[in-house]
Design an enzyme around this catalytic site. Structure first.
Site, PDB file in Angstrom:
ATOM      1  N   ASN A 141      60.278  68.146 -23.071  1.00  0.00           N
ATOM      2  CA  ASN A 141      59.792  66.768 -23.047  1.00  0.00           C
ATOM      3  C   ASN A 141      58.283  66.772 -22.827  1.00  0.00           C
ATOM      4  O   ASN A 141      57.784  67.427 -21.920  1.00  0.00           O
ATOM      5  CB  ASN A 141      60.504  66.031 -21.899  1.00  0.00           C
ATOM      6  CG  ASN A 141      60.129  64.570 -21.823  1.00  0.00           C
ATOM      7  OD1 ASN A 141      59.262  64.098 -22.566  1.00  0.00           O
ATOM      8  ND2 ASN A 141      60.754  63.851 -20.920  1.00  0.00           N
TER       9      ASN A 141
ATOM     10  N   SER B  47      57.544  65.073 -19.167  1.00  0.00           N
ATOM     11  CA  SER B  47      58.699  65.336 -18.304  1.00  0.00           C
ATOM     12  C   SER B  47      58.364  65.038 -16.844  1.00  0.00           C
ATOM     13  O   SER B  47      57.325  65.463 -16.330  1.00  0.00           O
ATOM     14  CB  SER B  47      59.105  66.792 -18.464  1.00  0.00           C
ATOM     15  OG  SER B  47      60.231  67.036 -17.688  1.00  0.00           O
ATOM     16  N   SER B  48      59.240  64.293 -16.203  1.00  0.00           N
ATOM     17  CA  SER B  48      59.018  63.989 -14.785  1.00  0.00           C
ATOM     18  C   SER B  48      59.368  65.260 -13.998  1.00  0.00           C
ATOM     19  O   SER B  48      60.471  65.765 -14.120  1.00  0.00           O
ATOM     20  CB  SER B  48      59.932  62.868 -14.325  1.00  0.00           C
ATOM     21  OG  SER B  48      59.997  61.870 -15.305  1.00  0.00           O
TER      22      SER B  48
HETATM   23  N1  LIG Z   1      64.616  54.063 -25.706  1.00  0.00           N
HETATM   24  C1  LIG Z   1      63.730  54.853 -26.298  1.00  0.00           C
HETATM   25  N2  LIG Z   1      63.138  54.458 -27.433  1.00  0.00           N
HETATM   26  C2  LIG Z   1      62.255  55.263 -28.041  1.00  0.00           C
HETATM   27  N3  LIG Z   1      61.894  56.484 -27.593  1.00  0.00           N
HETATM   28  C3  LIG Z   1      62.445  56.930 -26.461  1.00  0.00           C
HETATM   29  C4  LIG Z   1      63.399  56.133 -25.748  1.00  0.00           C
HETATM   30  N4  LIG Z   1      63.780  56.834 -24.686  1.00  0.00           N
HETATM   31  C5  LIG Z   1      63.092  57.999 -24.727  1.00  0.00           C
HETATM   32  N5  LIG Z   1      62.289  58.067 -25.780  1.00  0.00           N
HETATM   33  C6  LIG Z   1      61.418  59.188 -26.181  1.00  0.00           C
HETATM   34  O1  LIG Z   1      61.819  60.334 -25.516  1.00  0.00           O
HETATM   35  C7  LIG Z   1      60.789  60.862 -24.707  1.00  0.00           C
HETATM   36  C8  LIG Z   1      61.372  61.408 -23.422  1.00  0.00           C
HETATM   37  O2  LIG Z   1      61.853  60.370 -22.642  1.00  0.00           O
HETATM   38  P1  LIG Z   1      61.738  60.385 -21.050  1.00  0.00           P
HETATM   39  O3  LIG Z   1      60.401  60.848 -20.629  1.00  0.00           O
HETATM   40  O4  LIG Z   1      62.204  59.084 -20.574  1.00  0.00           O
HETATM   41  O5  LIG Z   1      62.785  61.477 -20.684  1.00  0.00           O
HETATM   42  P2  LIG Z   1      63.331  61.830 -19.251  1.00  0.00           P
HETATM   43  O6  LIG Z   1      64.789  61.679 -19.321  1.00  0.00           O
HETATM   44  O7  LIG Z   1      62.627  61.033 -18.236  1.00  0.00           O
HETATM   45  O8  LIG Z   1      62.963  63.350 -19.153  1.00  0.00           O
HETATM   46  P3  LIG Z   1      62.537  64.192 -17.886  1.00  0.00           P
HETATM   47  O9  LIG Z   1      63.758  64.484 -17.132  1.00  0.00           O
HETATM   48  O10 LIG Z   1      61.923  65.370 -18.473  1.00  0.00           O
HETATM   49  O11 LIG Z   1      61.564  63.367 -17.143  1.00  0.00           O
HETATM   50  C9  LIG Z   1      59.860  59.719 -24.462  1.00  0.00           C
HETATM   51  O12 LIG Z   1      58.553  60.165 -24.249  1.00  0.00           O
HETATM   52  C10 LIG Z   1      59.979  58.936 -25.754  1.00  0.00           C
HETATM   53  O13 LIG Z   1      59.155  59.517 -26.724  1.00  0.00           O
HETATM   54 MG   LIG Z   2      61.350  61.477 -16.802  1.00  0.00          MG
END
Ligand SMILES: Nc1ncnc2c1ncn2[C@@H]1O[C@H](COP(=O)(O)OP(=O)(O)OP(=O)(O)O)[C@@H](O)[C@H]1O
Ligand SMILES: [Mg+2]
Length: 1029
Positions: free
Chosen positions: A161, A164-165
């Site tokens: 990602n 990524s958090s």
């Molecule tokens: N609902 C959505 N619509 C469009 N793109 C999305 C959506 N959800 C996620 N994404 C895409 O996926 C990417 C990763 O999402 P996100 O950062 O929320 O993941 P995460 O589950 O928080 O991961 P991590 O555990 O690494 O933090 C985002 O940067 C975005 O590009």
């Molecule tokens: Mg995240």
């Protein structure tokens, strides 16, 4: 109703099932997967399992998060619209408001599945849907803007990602009783500090470092001793991908800077914070030489110089802290030098500690800005964006912690869901049926149990004096846990499984699947050791944040600090406590593929996630009793068109209505149960049949409603227009009436004035009559102007003046007459003037004396009546000698017998001649003319009396008739210059036939004109009476 229809499901929305609970084959993973795949390919990324929301990352922008969409989802029943994160957020919010209790939304899923995005969507929804005031908007902005700051410091690009958090986050939003967001609080969990000093290939350090180097302005960088080149910093290039196309560090830097101001960071705060970030970069570049004794040495390093400047610590102190550690030898403290390798480790430990502690400070600082100052009771919605289950090729301490966290959350879910499920049955008075499910309590205990749990064993090994290593830790585990059904190592496994395990591995059978951990690094990571003396060095810093991060009273010295695992365990226990007191809601995020690609659905990957997100488990629990349940009101509202008794309105209670409805629909006894407030339906197919019937019916209804509505609209429009027309008409009439009234009032006034003026018209000028008189004057003058006499003759026709105008009229008349006469005179020719003078003479001679005079007035005189060429040339020549003045044809009556003869009579200067053809018959010299007689009647006779006593033989008097009598006589008077020559006689005229013999002409009036010889020998001239004009 309309709104419901609008929100109704379109054909596309109905692809697959919107709620997995309705899945007929609910234990089949394949059926589950089919549904999720089908919907994913239609961009339907959300699906429910009851109230749990499954979300699949679309990896592309969808237009479903607009303000319009938010409005659609606001205040609408959960199941009326297609599944959406907004529906969940709205439902949580409304439940919180109506039940005044606390809630949390647990958002889980693996890295890159969309947790953080989902969390943001929920926040954005509240930002728009919650009440707004100036104060509330301030809180809202802070809540929204705390995100970019936290992400800058806590997120990083990983292989999975780009954002990524790298920490777990629990965020409280606090609402007042009206639903306004009044405050917030953030808890962070286990930041991945190791990233500060090391990144795997293709990964980056935390965003903030790159943002600062790329975005910070020149002056700032100079002040921080930094260059605008990430490649210069060892901590930034371990992963060899400082630049990433999907990330714009520069613009993110701007956002973060702006956010700092909104969330109450002072300039000093930002300054010190950036000094720390720069220090970490400098620290990474600190290089240790080996001195002659083989120990680490810092030779006048620039980095140490900058560190000293930025942290406000004397260089010497820093240098010593970085190259030595303090050892207590009996009651003495001795400084022991590091080898260069050791020094590097200590340096990295310091970098991690500085960053980790600063991150905690940052969270604390954000919390200060979000704190709710009002102490009245609040309700809370918690958002948990926490790492999902992780399984890598090689799994280490971090994965162990993360997966343990997931086990705890699963435990929480089981407890809360089953509890609520059971409670629901109980409160609804429906018989409780036990649910077969896997309880992961045993795994949680495997990890966290006191004395026997993995964490306890690990801590023990860390604290144990003597040579403890990762491998001794593994041995301890094997000793303690052998035989545990969820724990395996190479030694404990059966021969077949053993092949899949290395000697340094242990395997846990998690609820979501097996994970093999490598024990390497467990002890170090758990200890997270930072030497005491370097902490003391840090305490000397003048940077206020560092000062706060390394407090003097830190419980260190003798007692060892809590290990990382234990800290984590207790923070999770704390989180569990927080969550247990709240109502749970779940969002499970799924990543469709590993390539961050849109439209690609990797079955294996998704199946794996479905499994370890516990979705099948969840579904099973939800389906254990009844697949579907709904409040009576909601059920009735939706399906009432299906039964004539309940459509369009049901008068009784909702429960009775539903009973009637299901009876009509033919539900079997064992297919459903009636609770206190809800109907429970056992099988999905029952509901499907109902839903299908509803779908058919809905179309018919929609048509009818549409028609009705159109009619209603048209009628409404018509009524509106009619009303408007009436209104306009009324206004217009009112206006006209007012005008008319004014007009009449005015008229009355005018008339009154007029009458008064009329009555007092003859009195002296006063207020009462002045206007009237002015009017009279004006009116008279205007009338006079239009009625003035047109000619001189007409001048007697003068408009009679009103009394007050008498004098004026008289004067005007005089002026007018003078004027018109003057004009007339001026316009007259000389000829006309001569003519008029003649006429004047005629008038003087005959007016009132001869009867036919008036007839002559209008006939203009001619110069002569016989053209010269009609007079005999010889006669003319002779007479011209005397000067011919006038000639006229006449009839001469013989003196004897009175026979008429045509003659020409010519006047010369001296005599009058009677001429017949070429002969002068008689010459009468004017001197010998005695007189000329004419009658007073209307005949044209004239008698010339001549002197007869002359010796010359005379012919006697002449009796003539002349049509131009007046003209001829007037001319003669002028030529003779003797007016008295003419005498007008009555009755009879005596004349001399010749001297001595007399004759008579008798004149009289008769019925017609005639001339004859009377019996008396007189010439009788009868003339018809001329009508007087
Ligand atoms: N609902 C959505 N619509 C469009 N793109 C999305 C959506 N959800 C996620 N994404 C895409 O996926 C990417 C990763 O999402 P996100 O950062 O929320 O993941 P995460 O589950 O928080 O991961 P991590 O555990 O690494 O933090 C985002 O940067 C975005 O590009
Ligand atoms: Mg995240």
């Amino acid at each position: 109703m309309l709104r419901e229809m609008e929100g109704g499901l379109t054909a596309r929305d109905r692809v697959g099932l919107q709620d997995f609970v309705l899945l007929e084959n609910y234990t089949s993973e394949s059926a589950f997967l089919d549904n999720i795949r089908k919907r994913f390919h239609e961009n339907l990324i959300y699906t429910y399992i009851g109230t749990l929301l499954v979300s699949v990352n679309p990896y592309k922008e969808l237009s479903i998060y607009t303000k319009k969409q938010m409005d659609v989802y606001m205040g609408v029943n959960f199941f009326e619209l297609p599944p959406h994160i907004f529906a969940l957020a709205d439902n949580v919010y409304r439940t919180m408001l109506s039940e005044t209790n606390n809630h949390f939304i647990l958002i889980s899923g693996e890295s890159g599945a969309g947790k953080t995005e989902a969390c943001k969507k929920v926040l954005q929804f509240y930002a728009v849907s919650c009440p707004s005031t100036r104060v509330l908007d301030n809180v809202r902005d802070r809540l929204l803007l705390s995100n970019p700051v936290l992400e800058a410091f806590g997120n990083a690009k990983t292989l999975k990602n780009d954002n990524s958090s790298r920490f777990g986050k629990y965020m409280d939003i606090q609402f007042d009783h009206k639903g306004g967001a009044v405050g917030g609080h953030i808890l962070s969990y286990l930041l991945e500090k190791s990233r500060v000093v090391h990144q795997n290939h293709g990964e980056r350090n935390f965003h903030i470092f790159y943002q600062l180097v790329e975005g910070g302005d020149e002056e700032l960088l100079r002040w921080l001793g930094l260059e605008r080149n990430c490649q210069k910093y060892r901590y930034l290039v371990r992963g060899e991908c400082a630049k990433v196309s999907s990330i714009s560090d520069k613009s993110d830097w701007k956002t973060v800077q702006k956010a700092f101001t909104v969330i109450d960071f002072s300039e000093k705060d930002v300054e010190d914070l950036l000094a720390i970030i720069a220090s970490v970069l400098h620290l990474g570049n600190v290089y240790f030489d080996k001195n002659i004794r083989g120990y680490a040495a810092l030779n006048n390093s620039m980095e140490v110089h900058w560190l000293s400047k930025l942290l406000g610590i004397p260089t010497q102190t820093l240098q010593q802290g970085l190259t030595h550690r303090k050892i207590e030898a009996r009651s003495e403290e001795v400084l022991s030098p590091f080898t260069p390798d050791h020094a590097k480790c200590a340096r990295d430990a310091l970098a991690k500690a500085i960053y980790g502690r600063t991150f905690n400070w940052l969270v604390g600082k954000i919390n200060e800005s979000l704190v709710n100052k009002d102490s009245t009771r609040k309700t809370v919605i918690g958002l948990i964006d926490i790492y999902g289950f992780e399984v890598f090729q090689v799994n280490s301490f971090e994965q162990f912690c993360i997966n343990y966290c997931n086990e705890k959350l699963q435990q929480l879910f089981i407890q809360l869901t089953l509890k609520s499920e059971q409670e629901e049955y109980e409160t609804e008075g429906v018989e409780w049926e036990p649910v077969p499910y896997f309880n992961n309590k045993i795994i949680c205990e495997l990890v966290e149990a006191k004395h026997r749990g993995i964490i306890s064993v690990l801590d023990e090994e860390c604290l144990r004096p003597g040579e403890a290593t990762d491998l001794t830790f593994l041995e301890k585990l094997e000793e303690t846990l052998s035989g545990h059904p969820h724990f395996l190592t190479h030694k404990l496994a059966d021969p077949k499984t053993r092949k899949t395990l290395d000697r340094g591995d242990f395997r846990l059978i998690h609820y979501a699947g097996e994970v093999t951990y490598s024990v390497q690094g467990f002890l170090d990571k758990n200890n997270d050791l930072l030497y005491r003396n370097i902490k003391e060095v840090m305490r000397q810093s003048t940077n206020h944040i560092i000062k706060l991060c390394f407090p003097v009273n830190e419980p260190d010295t003798k007692r060892r600090p809590e290990t990382v695992a234990t800290q984590f365990k207790s923070s999770l226990a704390g989180l569990a406590d927080i969550l247990m007191s709240k109502e749970p809601w779940y969002v499970r995020c799924i990543k469709p593929n590993d390539g961050k690609q849109s439209g690609r659905f990797d079955d294996v990957l998704v199946r794996h996630q479905v499994k370890y997100l516990g979705l099948m488990e969840h579904l099973r629990v939800r389906r254990a009793g009844f697949a579907y349940r709904r409040r009576y009101e909601v059920f009735l509202q939706r399906y009432k068109p299906l039964c004539p008794d309940t459509w369009p309105n049901w008068r009784g209670t909702a429960a009775e209505g539903v009973a009637k409805l299901v009876k009509h629909l033919g539900y079997q006894r064992d297919e459903y149960k009636m609770g206190k407030t809800k109907i429970f339906i056992r099988h999905a197919r029952t509901l499907f049949a109902t839903e299908d019937a509803f779908d058919v019916c809905k179309h018919q209804l929609a048509t009818r409603i549409q028609a009705k509505y159109k009619g209603y609209r048209v009628k409404g429009d018509y009524l509106k227009q009619r009303e408007a027309a009436t209104k306009i008409e009324n206004c217009w009439r009112g206006l006209m009436a007012r005008k008319e009234k004014e007009r009449r009032a005015w008229a009355v006034k005018v008339i009154k004035k007029f009458i008064k003026g009329f009555m007092t018209r003859n009195q002296p000028l006063s207020v009462d009559n002045s206007e009237y008189l002015a009017f009279v004057r004006h009116n008279y003058l205007m009338r006079l102007k239009d009625n003035l006499p047109k000619t001189v003759l007409d001048r007697h026709n003068w408009l009679t003046p009103p009394p007050i105008m008498k004098e004026a009229s008289h004067l005007l008349r005089k002026i007018f007459t003078r004027n018109i006469v003057r004009k007339y005179v001026k316009g007259m020719t000389a000829q006309r003037k001569a003519q008029l003078q003649l006429k004047g003479l005629t008038s003087a001679l005959f007016r009132g004396k001869k009867e036919n005079y008036p007839c002559s007035v209008g006939r203009p005189f001619a110069d002569t009546r016989i053209n010269e060429q009609d007079i005999n040339i010889k006669v003319l020549q002779t007479l011209n000698l005397e000067g011919v003045k006038y000639s006229v044809p006449v009839v001469k009556y013989d003196r004897n017998g009175f026979r008429p003869r045509f003659r020409q009579m010519i006047f010369t200067q001296v005599a009058a001649y009677l001429v017949e053809e070429g002969r002068v018959k008689q010459r009468m010299e004017y001197a010998q003319l005695k007189g000329i007689s004419v009658s007073n009647l209307s005949d044209n006779f004239l008698i010339f009396h001549v002197i007869c006593d002359a010796p010359v033989k005379q012919k006697g008097d002449v009796v003539l008739q002349c049509d131009y009598l007046f003209e001829a006589l007037t001319k003669l008077c002028v030529v003779m210059n003797r007016r008295s020559i003419i005498s007008i006689v009555q009755g009879s005229v005596r004349f001399d036939i010749y001297p001595g013999r007399e004759g008579f002409v008798d004149f009289k009036s008769g019925p017609e004109s005639m001339v004859y010889r009377g019996k008396n020998g007189h010439l009788m001239v009868e003339s018809a009476k001329t009508k007087v004009r």
